[in-house]
Design a protein around this motif. Structure first.
Motif, PDB file in Angstrom:
ATOM      1  N   VAL A 113     -27.749  12.358  52.528  1.00  0.00           N
ATOM      2  CA  VAL A 113     -27.776  13.623  53.265  1.00  0.00           C
ATOM      3  C   VAL A 113     -28.380  14.732  52.407  1.00  0.00           C
ATOM      4  CG1 VAL A 113     -26.238  15.424  54.177  1.00  0.00           C
ATOM      5  CG2 VAL A 113     -25.904  13.053  54.829  1.00  0.00           C
ATOM      6  N   SER A 114     -28.205  14.645  51.095  1.00  0.00           N
ATOM      7  CA  SER A 114     -28.707  15.699  50.215  1.00  0.00           C
ATOM      8  C   SER A 114     -30.230  15.633  50.019  1.00  0.00           C
ATOM      9  CB  SER A 114     -28.014  15.632  48.853  1.00  0.00           C
ATOM     10  OG  SER A 114     -28.418  14.476  48.148  1.00  0.00           O
ATOM     11  N   LEU A 115     -30.857  14.544  50.414  1.00  0.00           N
ATOM     12  CA  LEU A 115     -32.313  14.403  50.261  1.00  0.00           C
ATOM     13  C   LEU A 115     -33.025  14.912  51.504  1.00  0.00           C
ATOM     14  CD1 LEU A 115     -32.359  10.822  48.750  1.00  0.00           C
ATOM     15  CD2 LEU A 115     -32.702  12.957  47.518  1.00  0.00           C
ATOM     16  N   ARG A 116     -34.135  15.586  51.321  1.00  0.00           N
ATOM     17  CA  ARG A 116     -34.866  16.161  52.453  1.00  0.00           C
ATOM     18  C   ARG A 116     -35.904  15.199  53.020  1.00  0.00           C
ATOM     19  NH1 ARG A 116     -36.121  22.289  50.467  1.00  0.00           N
ATOM     20  NH2 ARG A 116     -33.958  22.935  50.242  1.00  0.00           N
ATOM     21  N   SER A 117     -36.682  14.608  52.147  1.00  0.00           N
ATOM     22  CA  SER A 117     -37.808  13.794  52.586  1.00  0.00           C
ATOM     23  C   SER A 117     -37.341  12.443  53.134  1.00  0.00           C
ATOM     24  CB  SER A 117     -38.749  13.556  51.404  1.00  0.00           C
ATOM     25  OG  SER A 117     -39.694  12.564  51.711  1.00  0.00           O
ATOM     26  N   PRO A 118     -37.876  12.025  54.273  1.00  0.00           N
ATOM     27  CA  PRO A 118     -37.514  10.703  54.805  1.00  0.00           C
ATOM     28  C   PRO A 118     -37.934   9.563  53.868  1.00  0.00           C
ATOM     29  CG  PRO A 118     -38.649  12.001  56.470  1.00  0.00           C
ATOM     30  CD  PRO A 118     -38.715  12.770  55.200  1.00  0.00           C
ATOM     31  N   SER A 146     -38.025   9.745  50.565  1.00  0.00           N
ATOM     32  CA  SER A 146     -37.032   9.727  49.486  1.00  0.00           C
ATOM     33  C   SER A 146     -35.743   9.071  49.962  1.00  0.00           C
ATOM     34  CB  SER A 146     -36.734  11.140  48.995  1.00  0.00           C
ATOM     35  OG  SER A 146     -37.882  11.716  48.436  1.00  0.00           O
ATOM     36  N   GLN A 147     -35.350   9.382  51.178  1.00  0.00           N
ATOM     37  CA  GLN A 147     -34.146   8.762  51.736  1.00  0.00           C
ATOM     38  C   GLN A 147     -34.303   7.249  51.833  1.00  0.00           C
ATOM     39  OE1 GLN A 147     -33.549  10.735  55.471  1.00  0.00           O
ATOM     40  NE2 GLN A 147     -32.593  12.532  54.532  1.00  0.00           N
TER      41      GLN A 147
END
Length: 155
Positions: free
Chosen positions: A31-36, A38-39
């Motif tokens: 949840v803390s990551l913005r980029s899909p 990166s997720q």
């Protein structure tokens, strides 16, 4: 009858994380990551670590275990960049576990100090833009795809 007042146990952090704890912390990391992208990468890295961590018998989550995991993924002959991404995901997992109170901050700090893989670049390979020119001729030799009397062909 009177009941005894309950004494509260001190809030002790765990050293051995179970699968529910890891899944809870994993969702907090994602949840803390913005980029899909990166997720997706962190999800893959954390899933790989959780699979390895749960397959080993009775391991506590500390610096020695993350070092063993580093050795495990280096044995797979992965690229240094891939190893570093996977270790970054494990470090983030430790941070989130420490922030939620599941893991001791001292253990998280120890996990943070695990070294990643070094990217090795051969020093003998020079690309034409890395070559310095002198007055008379070239100060280093051109790579194999260039001839001495012609301009370097672009690849």
């Amino acid at each position: 009858m009177r009941r005894k007042p309950r004494t509260r146990k001190p809030n002790r952090q765990k050293t051995k994380l179970g699968l529910p704890d890891l899944e809870h912390v994993k969702s907090a990391v994602l949840v803390s990551l913005r980029s899909p992208e990166s997720q997706r990468s962190y999800r893959r890295s954390i899933d790989d670590f959780v699979y390895w961590y749960c397959s080993e018998p009775r391991l506590s989550f500390n610096k020695a275990v993350v070092t063993r995991y580093t050795i495990h993924i280096e044995d797979k002959l992965l690229a240094p960049g891939t190893i570093n991404v996977r270790l970054a995901a494990v470090r983030r997992l430790a941070y989130e576990a420490a922030d939620t109170g599941i893991l001791s901050p001292d253990l998280a700090a120890g996990i943070r100090r695990v070294k990643g893989a070094k990217k090795l670049v051969p020093s003998s390979t020079k690309v034409p833009h890395q070559i310095s020119f002198s007055r008379s001729r070239f100060s280093t030799k051109w790579p194999a795809f260039c001839t001495s009397n012609s301009r370097c062909r672009r690849l």
